[in-house]
Design a protein around this motif. Structure first.
Motif, PDB file in Angstrom:
ATOM      1  N   ALA A  95       0.822  -1.207   0.000  1.00 56.34           N
ATOM      2  CA  ALA A  95       0.000   0.000   0.000  1.00 56.34           C
ATOM      3  C   ALA A  95       0.861   1.265   0.000  1.00 56.34           C
ATOM      4  O   ALA A  95       0.538   2.246  -0.685  1.00 56.34           O
ATOM      5  N   ALA A  96       1.951   1.249   0.757  1.00 56.15           N
ATOM      6  CA  ALA A  96       2.804   2.437   0.849  1.00 56.15           C
ATOM      7  C   ALA A  96       3.474   2.760  -0.481  1.00 56.15           C
ATOM      8  O   ALA A  96       3.567   3.924  -0.879  1.00 56.15           O
ATOM      9  N   VAL A  97       3.940   1.736  -1.174  1.00 56.32           N
ATOM     10  CA  VAL A  97       4.588   1.956  -2.466  1.00 56.32           C
ATOM     11  C   VAL A  97       3.583   2.474  -3.488  1.00 56.32           C
ATOM     12  O   VAL A  97       3.883   3.364  -4.296  1.00 56.32           O
ATOM     13  N   ARG A  98       2.389   1.949  -3.454  1.00 55.97           N
ATOM     14  CA  ARG A  98       1.344   2.455  -4.339  1.00 55.97           C
ATOM     15  C   ARG A  98       1.023   3.911  -4.041  1.00 55.97           C
ATOM     16  O   ARG A  98       0.772   4.703  -4.943  1.00 55.97           O
ATOM     17  N   LEU A  99       1.073   4.274  -2.760  1.00 57.85           N
ATOM     18  CA  LEU A  99       0.737   5.634  -2.341  1.00 57.85           C
ATOM     19  C   LEU A  99       1.702   6.665  -2.920  1.00 57.85           C
ATOM     20  O   LEU A  99       1.287   7.761  -3.313  1.00 57.85           O
ATOM     21  N   VAL A 100       2.981   6.337  -2.989  1.00 62.52           N
ATOM     22  CA  VAL A 100       3.971   7.287  -3.518  1.00 62.52           C
ATOM     23  C   VAL A 100       4.181   7.102  -5.009  1.00 62.52           C
ATOM     24  O   VAL A 100       5.133   7.631  -5.570  1.00 62.52           O
ATOM     25  N   GLY A 101       3.312   6.380  -5.645  1.00 61.70           N
ATOM     26  CA  GLY A 101       3.396   6.234  -7.096  1.00 61.70           C
ATOM     27  C   GLY A 101       4.628   5.502  -7.569  1.00 61.70           C
ATOM     28  O   GLY A 101       5.094   5.715  -8.685  1.00 61.70           O
ATOM     29  N   GLY A 102       5.188   4.669  -6.728  1.00 57.38           N
ATOM     30  CA  GLY A 102       6.351   3.898  -7.123  1.00 57.38           C
ATOM     31  C   GLY A 102       7.666   4.628  -6.980  1.00 57.38           C
ATOM     32  O   GLY A 102       8.716   4.070  -7.292  1.00 57.38           O
ATOM     33  N   ARG A 103       7.666   5.875  -6.527  1.00 49.93           N
ATOM     34  CA  ARG A 103       8.912   6.631  -6.349  1.00 49.93           C
ATOM     35  C   ARG A 103       9.579   6.188  -5.047  1.00 49.93           C
ATOM     36  O   ARG A 103       9.311   6.721  -3.975  1.00 49.93           O
ATOM     37  N   ILE A 104      10.449   5.227  -5.171  1.00 47.45           N
ATOM     38  CA  ILE A 104      11.079   4.633  -3.998  1.00 47.45           C
ATOM     39  C   ILE A 104      11.876   5.665  -3.211  1.00 47.45           C
ATOM     40  O   ILE A 104      11.947   5.616  -1.982  1.00 47.45           O
ATOM     41  N   SER A 105      12.463   6.638  -3.910  1.00 46.43           N
ATOM     42  CA  SER A 105      13.283   7.645  -3.228  1.00 46.43           C
ATOM     43  C   SER A 105      12.468   8.518  -2.289  1.00 46.43           C
ATOM     44  O   SER A 105      13.029   9.168  -1.399  1.00 46.43           O
ATOM     45  N   LEU A 106      11.149   8.553  -2.468  1.00 41.10           N
ATOM     46  CA  LEU A 106      10.301   9.376  -1.599  1.00 41.10           C
ATOM     47  C   LEU A 106       9.913   8.655  -0.310  1.00 41.10           C
ATOM     48  O   LEU A 106       9.458   9.301   0.645  1.00 41.10           O
ATOM     49  N   ILE A 107      10.071   7.342  -0.285  1.00 35.16           N
ATOM     50  CA  ILE A 107       9.578   6.577   0.866  1.00 35.16           C
ATOM     51  C   ILE A 107      10.223   7.012   2.179  1.00 35.16           C
ATOM     52  O   ILE A 107       9.519   7.212   3.178  1.00 35.16           O
ATOM     53  N   PRO A 108      11.557   7.189   2.265  1.00 35.62           N
ATOM     54  CA  PRO A 108      12.116   7.651   3.542  1.00 35.62           C
ATOM     55  C   PRO A 108      11.543   8.988   3.990  1.00 35.62           C
ATOM     56  O   PRO A 108      11.307   9.201   5.189  1.00 35.62           O
TER      57      PRO A 108
END
Length: 417
Positions: free
Chosen positions: A82-95
């Motif tokens: 769910a979290a990855v879907r929330l940021v549209g796949g932009r892994i660099s934004l997750i932190p």
């Protein structure tokens, strides 16, 4: 040689011995607590044991046990999805998302260990899944918790502003929050650069990060749903009702284990027992020193130094060193009052020194001997845990030096010119 000096030298010796020899630092610190307490300070065993951080132990055991069960049930994978879907796949934004979420939680009054205990396992699950460096992710959670806590409603902000107001010192809660937040945000930015953040950005660009990557959708079943319910319940209990996180987590995982006994098999072995021993041993020794007035002695000795700017710098170093090994709230509550006579002389900018104290005592929470640092180590993937421990230790040690000097230079020296 005074008992205070002996006890400080023993603490230094513990770290040296544990570094050069195959000695578990937590076990050594517990043994030293008994020896120093009974032989140097002349207190009984009950006084020594009173310093054992039972609440921290329960938090480490209870929360890691609950999330170990949730991992086996597939709940952590569902949250990651769910979290990855929330940021549209932009892994660099997750932190950065983890930083903001944790800061928001603590800015309205939640305790930093509670916020780290809830957000940490989810963040580290994301780090594992998407190959984000665990220290980067851990720093985002830890520093987010600290940054939010300096809001006028946050725990650290309330502690500092109450003490300052009590002694009729100049105060500016908004400035304290803003300055602390800016310094803490800068440490996360440095960690982002140091631990692969730019590589994540480049990877996002190469994979057309505007679209979420293909992920395995978790299978939704009863154990996954009830594990998610338990995690939400833990958050509500911790942030709304302010109940003890460790006890609530243990209660929830016991109930889940009774219902889904097959899933529970092996979950308890994933509790990070070595980390619990390590942190609780060191904190027991530091709590002994605090109870015997060693921290007060250090602060008073420094405050008596004639040179105001040098005294201010030494106070900041004491805040950073002790906070890296013990409670940030406790050290703020101890050192801000100790600095009051020094602040009332008007020789340094009071608001600046208080803010510098806040920064120096909080950014070092990434130390693996601090509650939040210990939680992040515990949540790190087992095969990377030892390496993560060493890196958190190095990062914490670096901040013990850098944070006091930087905050002193910007908030104390410059305004004094």
């Amino acid at each position: 040689m005074s008992p205070e000096v002996i006890s400080v030298l023993v603490l230094a010796a513990l770290f040296v011995v544990a570094t050069v020899r195959n000695v578990h630092l937590g076990a050594a610190a517990l043994a030293a607590s008994w020896l120093v307490g009974t032989l140097v300070f002349g207190v009984d065993v009950e006084t020594v044991v009173a310093g054992f951080p039972a609440g921290l132990f329960l938090t480490l055991v209870g929360v890691t046990y609950l999330f170990a069960f949730a991992e086996k049930a597939g709940a952590i994978s569902a949250i990651v999805y769910a979290a990855v879907r929330l940021v549209g796949g932009r892994i660099s934004l997750i932190p950065w998302v983890m930083f903001v979420v944790t800061a928001l939680i603590t800015s309205v009054g939640a305790l930093t260990p509670a916020a780290a205990a809830i957000v940490g396992p989810i963040a580290m699950g994301l780090a594992k899944r998407h190959k984000i460096h665990p220290v980067l992710m851990g720093m985002a959670v830890i520093q987010g918790a600290s940054a939010g806590s300096f809001s006028p409603m946050g725990v650290y902000g309330v502690v500092i502003n109450t003490i300052v107001a009590k002694h009729d010192l100049p105060s500016d809660p908004a400035l304290l929050f803003g300055v602390s937040f800016a310094f803490i945000l800068a440490t996360v930015a440095v960690a982002f650069l140091a631990f692969g953040g730019l590589a994540l950005v480049r990877a996002d660009r190469r994979t057309d990060a505007g679209h979420a990557p293909v992920l395995d959708r978790p299978t939704v079943d009863a154990k996954l749903v009830w594990s998610l319910v338990a995690i939400v319940a833990l958050g509500v209990e911790a942030f709304v009702f302010q109940h003890d996180v460790g006890f609530v987590a243990l209660l929830l995982v016991v109930v889940l284990s009774a219902i889904f006994s097959k899933t529970a098999q092996g979950a308890v072995s994933n509790v990070c027992w070595p980390t619990a021993l390590l942190v609780c041993g060191v904190v027991t020794y530091v709590n002994l020193l605090q109870s015997q007035g060693v921290v007060d002695w250090l602060g008073s000795s420094v405050a008596a130094i004639g040179a105001p700017l040098l005294a201010a710098l030494l106070i900041l170093f004491i805040a950073a060193v002790v906070s890296a090994l013990a409670s940030t709230t406790g050290i703020l509550g101890a050192l801000v009052p100790l600095a009051v006579p020094f602040l009332m002389t008007g020789e340094v900018w009071a608001i600046g020194l208080v803010a510098a104290l806040a920064v120096s005592a909080s950014v070092v929470d990434c130390s693996p001997f601090s509650t939040n640092g210990a939680l992040m180590v515990a949540y790190t993937e087992e095969r990377e845990r030892d390496n993560a421990y060493r890196q958190f230790l190095r990062w914490g040690a670096a901040l013990v030096v850098v944070a006091p000097v930087a905050s002193w230079g910007v908030l104390v020296v410059v305004p004094s010119l």
